[in-house]
Design a protein around this motif. Sequence first.
Motif, PDB file in Angstrom:
ATOM      1  N   ILE A   1       0.849  -1.203   0.000  1.00 39.55           N
ATOM      2  CA  ILE A   1       0.000   0.000   0.000  1.00 39.55           C
ATOM      3  C   ILE A   1       0.877   1.242   0.000  1.00 39.55           C
TER       4      ILE A   1
ATOM      5  N   ARG B   1       0.541   3.692  -3.063  1.00 39.20           N
ATOM      6  CA  ARG B   1      -0.053   4.992  -2.799  1.00 39.20           C
ATOM      7  C   ARG B   1       0.975   6.099  -2.690  1.00 39.20           C
ATOM      8  N   ASP B   2       2.180   5.797  -3.032  1.00 43.31           N
ATOM      9  CA  ASP B   2       3.225   6.824  -3.086  1.00 43.31           C
ATOM     10  C   ASP B   2       3.427   7.536  -1.767  1.00 43.31           C
TER      11      ASP B   2
ATOM     12  N   ILE C   1      -3.843   6.716   5.453  1.00 46.49           N
ATOM     13  CA  ILE C   1      -2.882   7.599   4.794  1.00 46.49           C
ATOM     14  C   ILE C   1      -3.376   9.023   5.012  1.00 46.49           C
TER      15      ILE C   1
ATOM     16  N   GLU D   1      -7.058   8.609   2.852  1.00 50.71           N
ATOM     17  CA  GLU D   1      -7.448   7.270   2.442  1.00 50.71           C
ATOM     18  C   GLU D   1      -7.354   6.354   3.641  1.00 50.71           C
TER      19      GLU D   1
ATOM     20  N   ASP E   1      -4.508   1.632  -7.438  1.00 54.74           N
ATOM     21  CA  ASP E   1      -4.342   3.035  -7.830  1.00 54.74           C
ATOM     22  C   ASP E   1      -5.198   3.390  -9.034  1.00 54.74           C
TER      23      ASP E   1
ATOM     24  N   LEU F   1      -8.331   4.771  -7.487  1.00 53.28           N
ATOM     25  CA  LEU F   1      -8.192   5.821  -6.484  1.00 53.28           C
ATOM     26  C   LEU F   1      -7.585   7.065  -7.114  1.00 53.28           C
TER      27      LEU F   1
ATOM     28  N   ASN G   1      -5.093  10.346  -7.042  1.00 44.32           N
ATOM     29  CA  ASN G   1      -3.732  10.519  -6.547  1.00 44.32           C
ATOM     30  C   ASN G   1      -3.739  11.242  -5.208  1.00 44.32           C
ATOM     31  N   ASN G   2      -2.793  10.850  -4.399  1.00 41.40           N
ATOM     32  CA  ASN G   2      -2.688  11.486  -3.099  1.00 41.40           C
ATOM     33  C   ASN G   2      -1.885  12.769  -3.203  1.00 41.40           C
TER      34      ASN G   2
ATOM     35  N   CYS H   1       2.487  12.711   2.154  1.00 38.44           N
ATOM     36  CA  CYS H   1       1.588  11.935   2.988  1.00 38.44           C
ATOM     37  C   CYS H   1       2.362  11.085   3.995  1.00 38.44           C
TER      38      CYS H   1
ATOM     39  N   GLU I   1     -12.157   6.641   0.690  1.00 36.68           N
ATOM     40  CA  GLU I   1     -11.368   7.695   0.072  1.00 36.68           C
ATOM     41  C   GLU I   1     -12.069   9.019   0.276  1.00 36.68           C
TER      42      GLU I   1
ATOM     43  N   LYS J   1      -9.379  15.429  -2.125  1.00 36.27           N
ATOM     44  CA  LYS J   1      -8.145  15.140  -1.400  1.00 36.27           C
ATOM     45  C   LYS J   1      -7.291  16.380  -1.195  1.00 36.27           C
TER      46      LYS J   1
END
Lengths: 210, 1253
Positions: free
Chosen positions: A30, A34-35, A87, A96, A134, A137, A139-140, A144, A205, A209
């Motif tokens: 994850i 999720r970077d 996150i 998230e 991803d 979802l 992008n975050n 984060c 989510e 964001k």
Amino acid sequence: MATLTRQDLNFGQVVADILCEFLEVAIHLILYVRDVYPSGIFQKRKKYNVPVQMSCHPDLNQYIQDTLHCVKPLIEKNEAEKVVVVIMDKEHHPVERFVFEISQPPLLSINSETLLSHVEQLLRAMILKISVCDAVLDNNPPGCTFTVLVHTREAATKNMEKVQVIKDFPWIVADEQEVHMEEAKLIPLKTMTSDILKMQLYVEEKTQKT
Amino acid sequence: MSRDGWRKKASEDDGWGGRGGYMAAKISKLDEQFQKDAPREKQKEGTSSCIFSGVAIYVNGYTDPCADELRRMMMLHGGQFHLYYTRSRTTHIIATNLPNSKIQELKGEKVVRPEWITDSIKAGRQLSYVQYQLYAKQQSLNFTSICAQGKPDLSFKPSPSHPQPSHTQTLSKEVLKSTASFTERTNHQLDVRLNGSCSIVFEEDAERPRVNGIHDGDDDDTCALLPRGSQDPLLTNGYVHPVNGALKPLLFAEHSPHVVDTGSHQSHLPQTESRDREEPSCSSAGSKSNSHQRSSISIASPAKQPGLHNMQKDLHPKPTSNPGTSGAPQKGNLHDQTRVRLNGSYHTTPSSSNLAVISSNHPGRSGQGAEAGIISEFFSHSRLHHISTWRNEFSEYVSALQSRRRAAGGAVFSGKEKLKKLKANCSSGSLMAAPQVRQSCILHVDMDCFFVSVGIRHRPDLIGKPVAVTSNRGPGRIPQRPGANPQLEFQYYQSKQKQYRKEKTDCDLEMTPSPPCDEVPSNGVDLDLAALSMAEIASCSYEARQAGVRNGMFFGRAKQLCPDLQSVSYDFQAYKSVALCMYETLASYTHNIEALSCDEALIDATNLLVELGVTPDDLARAIREDIKEKTGCSASVGMGSNILLARMATRKAKPNGQYFLRSEEVDDFIRDQPVSSLPGVGRSMSSKLTSLGVSTCGDLQQLSISRLQREFGPRTGQTLFRFCRGLDDRPVRSEKERKSVSAEMNYNIRFTQVEEAESFLTNLSMEVQKRLEGAGLRGRRITLKVMVRKPGAPVEPAKYGGHGICDNFARSVLLAQPTDSGQLIAAEVIKLFHAMKLDVKEMRGVGLQVQQLEGSHTDPSGQGPSRGRSIKDLLLAKQPTHSPTKEPPAPQDGLTSPSSSRAFSSIWERVTPPSSPPSTSSDPMPGTSKGGLHQLHTPNHVRTCLNISIEVPSPSQVDQSVLEALPVDIRRQVEQSWRHREEQPSTSSHLSTPPRTSSSPPPGPSLGTLVLQLPDQPGQPCTTGIILELPDFSQVDPDVFAALPRELQEELCSAYRNKRNAQALVQAQSSAVEQKHTFPQLKQPAVGKLKRRYKKRNASPAKKGLSPLKKLFPGNSPAKSSPSKTLPLPLKTENVQCPSSTSTDVPETLSKFNPRPVPTLAGAYEFSDIRTLLREWVTSISEPMEEDILQVVKYCTELVEDKDLEKLYLVIKYMKRLMQQSSESVWSMAFDFILDNVQVVVQQTYGSTLKIT
């Protein structure tokens, strides 16, 4: 076919081992997908016969291990309801939440021949689902961080406060801010149903964001 | 023969009796004589006129001037003089006094004082006779007689010259003064109306006993005192605008003698006493009070004569004829328990139930709308309600005409024939036939300011003057009430910048393009406005419009704008008769009529024009002349090639004109039309368009369709796009489908307790039920609309009893079954109401709306629009009689209660006075009135049919006690079915008809399935439950079992024991199961319903659905739904194994475990199976059935509960794809419904909703 009950100590431990192992892989994955951390710190490994990414940052790995180590007793006693990887953005607002909802059937029936391979298949499916999540979802935002929450059943928190599995690594009650997310959208990722474990993974989510 | 002789003869035969041939000859001779004399007389006099043309008088008794003089006058001024009264020909009776016997014989004659003639001659024109009327009976629904319209100087002049008091209310100054001082003394506010009646308004009611009552004027005047106070429940109950009514006699239930302490006021006599005194005063009071007495008797027994006429006439405070006569009878009358307030409209106290409510009504409890009967009363008085119901009535009228024509195989169109003849004459002269171009032509016929022109039909003195129809006839000023803050409200409405008043312009659509109220008063005027009457103007004449008066404007304000504005009160009777007359006229040309409202209609004249070969203009002219002739009111006609253009042309045609918008002129014409003239463009849309820089249709044409669709949505955008180009493809529909049935009340809603609100809602539901029944519809979606006082708004709105500034809330619920049951609606609505968590005190308006309508199959008469009766419906209605058996599971509760409610409602209907003309119950159509009775006698299974097909269980499965409790006929049918089954199990199938639903007509006959008409009362508590086929024990969900009440558990256990013992029966049953499988689809509707019913009674037994009964979908392959299907789950297998070994102790053993039943959809578990099912469902059926949708929702809910979000997600996404691709929009609606429901469950469980992309 052997029928085991929860009282059967070994059995609970087996389930907890399997689950924690899986959770570790999942958390790493994850974080990669999720970077949360730069992709440079991740290495490709193989688990459940599929490629996964695992962090090679020792502190991070330690943190994850310790956390899961503390989760394990709860799972053994079937006291963990959910394990949540949250996150959060820079302001520590969750963007998230990867929720592993765990329920163990009270009546365990294990067909030892098929058990392992069957469960492994299910876990593999779940891992694969994480690695492509991803796609569904957004992008975050940059910067984060993450945290792991455990939702316990009943009065398990009481015990958790008393017993510190790892010294100086206690559970604390999560901030409402971390737990609660406004205008969340729910995206189910995967549900697995096996004889020993029923688990579903979904992502909550945040709608906006940024 | 001397004239004296004639006179003598006339006095002997007083004109009321019948005449033989001799008399007829004599009369005609006299007429001849009169005609012969007239020119001579005129010559002699030198002056003559024809102001009395069309008037024929008959002089009765002594008059001043004498009869001969009157005859001369009539000769001179173009009138007729009859020595003998003929009802048909004599228009007016001239008299100053009539003996008692003659008064009793009066029916609708106009008895006028001779001053009418002399004054008219003096004025040089024919004055309205109304002010000169002698007797109350003539007033019928019209109050105009009391108000001194037009000529206040005349009516305020005391008339000492007449020994008998005139009916014109002459109000002496002394009385005014005395009442004023009296009220000053009691510290009450006084509002004296200058129109002859005076009402005193008390702000505080502290001294009510002393002052409440009628106080008699010194000589011949009557003043109605109106105590008003917050603690007075009676007043707050009314619907009328107490400040604008001319008279408000208020009747109290209390009989305590009230002493009115003004000069010649007399103490009130208790009712009984006054009744006793009726007889003597009858003789002493002379003719007039005599008529009062009779009327007061009729009031005392309102149940006997609830007619409007009586009530109204009687409640009119009338001057007693002899100054010396006491007002006792009247007072007694007013002390009757009937309380009525008049508002220029009329009131009835229709039912005894109403009376009961009133007498149980204690002061202090503000009974508001909370009372039974109030609502129907409200709706039988609300003028807007009337007007709106008329439209339906006229629609029905038109369709009734059509059906009659169909039945007769052709109709005679008198108007058409006339026109044809005319045309023949014309063309013989000119030989020029109109071009035979077959181009569609729509005529839009609209009466010119309908209410006004009807109102002044008989008042020639008002023609050409600014006239407004309103309930206020005073100077337009009222005292301000405490707590009200009109300024604030004005500011609010001003800030909304909208024509609030427009909402009331129901009738005169020609008003639509009126400019917005730029004349909204500035603050300085506001203060003044506060004291102005808030009575709205329903319609005003063109003269008034020139002065800036608009429909819907408050009367006080209008009076400022146009000081000589005359007001005319409502006359619903006349509106109705004129409107009916108009429709009759139109129907004499063609039956292609669409009723738009009471005063406008659309005619599709395409065929007519071709047939007649006349131009649209000719036709329009003929129609207009016809209407003018028959109704005395003018109409405008717009013509165009479609509805839109016809309506727009009407605007140009008005007033009293016609305009044919030729197709070649359309473009130029429409370009200059303001957008607001387009239908559907209201204030919000026009303001939106203004923000886009669009003000005319020409501007609108510049916008692209995509732009419009983006701004207004796909449909509205397209409509706008087409409309602004003059394109309109709506057909003229004589039968219009109703989209919703609703009842709303936002006047005088002041609750104090929740119970009041609840009972109000119940009553409102009953009203809705009445309307649904009236329209023969049932609805599925129920919407509750509530108006709540906006925080910060004044507690008391400026308009008495009004809603003031409000926030609107609405909630709706979708029922499982369409319903027209008021109780069911009430139950749902009360649930909704509680869910809204409102402060009842703040509620200002409540509305109920029922949507998603479908025709009830049970309408016995089957007339009226929107009742598409098809063969299918007939079949369905007949089914119960054809099918050999009836299903026992219908609980007797369910069967009896609807019938009782039905009885109730029809009683209710009958209670409403049949004479109240515009109320829906008094439908002029023949047959409708029978409807109520018919419903009463119709067995309820015809009335409320559901068309469920349920198998009759085998005898062993039926509880004998239940069977015995069933109605005899049903029991017999059940038993019969058993016999059938035994004797010829295969043939029975041929007798039964497969259940047909609109969506899926399943092919093939059914075996052992029968159609049952279950009453549509799922909310009813049922004691006996439906006997379901017992599922295989292995299928019993243990935790459900454990959750069952003890008794049920035992019952089930014993049932299973029995089952095993009676092995043969099991065999039979299983064979039945197999039979079923061959026709699985036949089971569907029953299953869905049964389960839901069952679920409602028991907490969770819906889980029983795991039984083979659970089959749901058509196209379900037998294999899939087979009970023996083993699910690929060890869990499942275990479940199956476990209980089969045990019998009675099963619940205990099983309840230890907690295996969740795997959610299944129609037996399918695997996603692939579910997908197949769904695909078959969506592709094979054009319209989803509700049961199925609910089943899917249930399945999804179970998935959520089962924590299988992934599958849920997949299912939802799959359905989304399937259903939104489907060409039928119902499917996307179905999907939306499913999704909404699922989201709610997910939200509850997880705190967030699914992300559906």
